[in-house]
Every structure is written in structure tokens, then in C-alpha cells.
Design a protein around this motif. Structure first.
Motif, PDB file in Angstrom:
ATOM      1  N   LYS A 111       2.139   0.559  -4.646  1.00  0.00           N
ATOM      2  CA  LYS A 111       0.980   1.157  -5.337  1.00  0.00           C
ATOM      3  C   LYS A 111       1.351   2.481  -5.990  1.00  0.00           C
ATOM      4  N   ARG A 112       2.307   3.195  -5.404  1.00  0.00           N
ATOM      5  CA  ARG A 112       2.709   4.495  -5.960  1.00  0.00           C
ATOM      6  C   ARG A 112       3.464   4.356  -7.275  1.00  0.00           C
ATOM      7  N   VAL A 113       4.205   3.261  -7.438  1.00  0.00           N
ATOM      8  CA  VAL A 113       4.991   3.085  -8.661  1.00  0.00           C
ATOM      9  C   VAL A 113       4.348   2.099  -9.624  1.00  0.00           C
ATOM     10  N   GLU A 114       3.130   1.692  -9.338  1.00  0.00           N
ATOM     11  CA  GLU A 114       2.440   0.714 -10.174  1.00  0.00           C
ATOM     12  C   GLU A 114       2.217   1.216 -11.599  1.00  0.00           C
ATOM     13  N   ARG A 162       0.817  -1.226   0.000  1.00  0.00           N
ATOM     14  CA  ARG A 162       0.000   0.000   0.000  1.00  0.00           C
ATOM     15  C   ARG A 162       0.843   1.266   0.000  1.00  0.00           C
ATOM     16  N   GLN A 200       4.079   3.508 -13.094  1.00  0.00           N
ATOM     17  CA  GLN A 200       5.338   3.995 -13.665  1.00  0.00           C
ATOM     18  C   GLN A 200       5.962   2.926 -14.569  1.00  0.00           C
ATOM     19  N   GLN A 209       9.874   0.408 -11.205  1.00  0.00           N
ATOM     20  CA  GLN A 209       9.311  -0.580 -10.282  1.00  0.00           C
ATOM     21  C   GLN A 209      10.397  -1.538  -9.800  1.00  0.00           C
TER      22      GLN A 209
END
Length: 93
Positions: free
Chosen positions: A23-26, A19, A28, A33
Motif C-alpha cells: 500500500k505504501r508503494v501503490e 497493508r 509510486q 513497485q
């Protein structure tokens, strides 16, 4: 007991890391990643070394290999090298 502790840490840290970080780099690029997950692995490895140290603690079980064998990549002095489970391993720290 150790397996239960490892599973418990995985159950707690897994969703938290998913979380907060992944999720923040999903959305990108895949290279980013990969970089984030590799950096996370290195950070967790260093935290593990800070908590437990990187020097192996002595046990009652003696190494079953001869003095010539220090690790699987050592030069062979006999026809067949010992298996990795019976060979002494040097600390990588």
C-alpha cells in the motif's frame, strides 16, 4: 497437509504484506513497485532457507535417471532427454 499449511501461511501473510508494504508503494512508479516485490520475494526465500535449509533431505525414492543425467540442461547422450520429473536435479544452493 502441506497444501493446507501453505494456504494458511498465504492467508496470514498476504494481507499483512499488502497493508504494510504494498500500500505504501501503490502510488509510486511501477519500477519501484516491481523492485519492492522482488526484494520481498528474495527476503522470503532467504527466510525459507534459514528455516528449512537448502540441502535436500534424502528420501526412500531413488532417482530414476542414469548417472549421466544430472539436470535437464546436461549434454544429451541419448536421442531423447528424460523429462524433468524423472531427472535428478542438482541443488541450486
Amino acid at each position: 497437509m502441506l497444501v493446507i499449511a501453505a494456504a494458511l501461511v498465504g492467508v496470514i501473510l498476504g494481507p499483512l504484506i499488502e497493508r504494510v508494504l504494498l500500500k505504501r508503494v501503490e502510488t509510486q512508479e511501477p519500477v519501484l513497485q516491481l523492485l519492492v516485490t522482488f526484494a520481498l520475494f528474495m527476503i522470503l526465500e532467504d527466510v525459507q532457507k534459514l528455516i528449512w535449509g537448502c540441502s535436500p533431505s534424502p528420501t526412500r525414492r531413488r532417482c530414476s535417471c542414469s548417472a549421466r543425467w544430472t539436470c535437464p540442461s546436461a549434454p544429451m547422450s541419448s536421442p531423447s532427454p528424460p523429462t524433468s520429473s524423472s531427472c535428478c536435479r542438482a541443488s541450486r544452493c
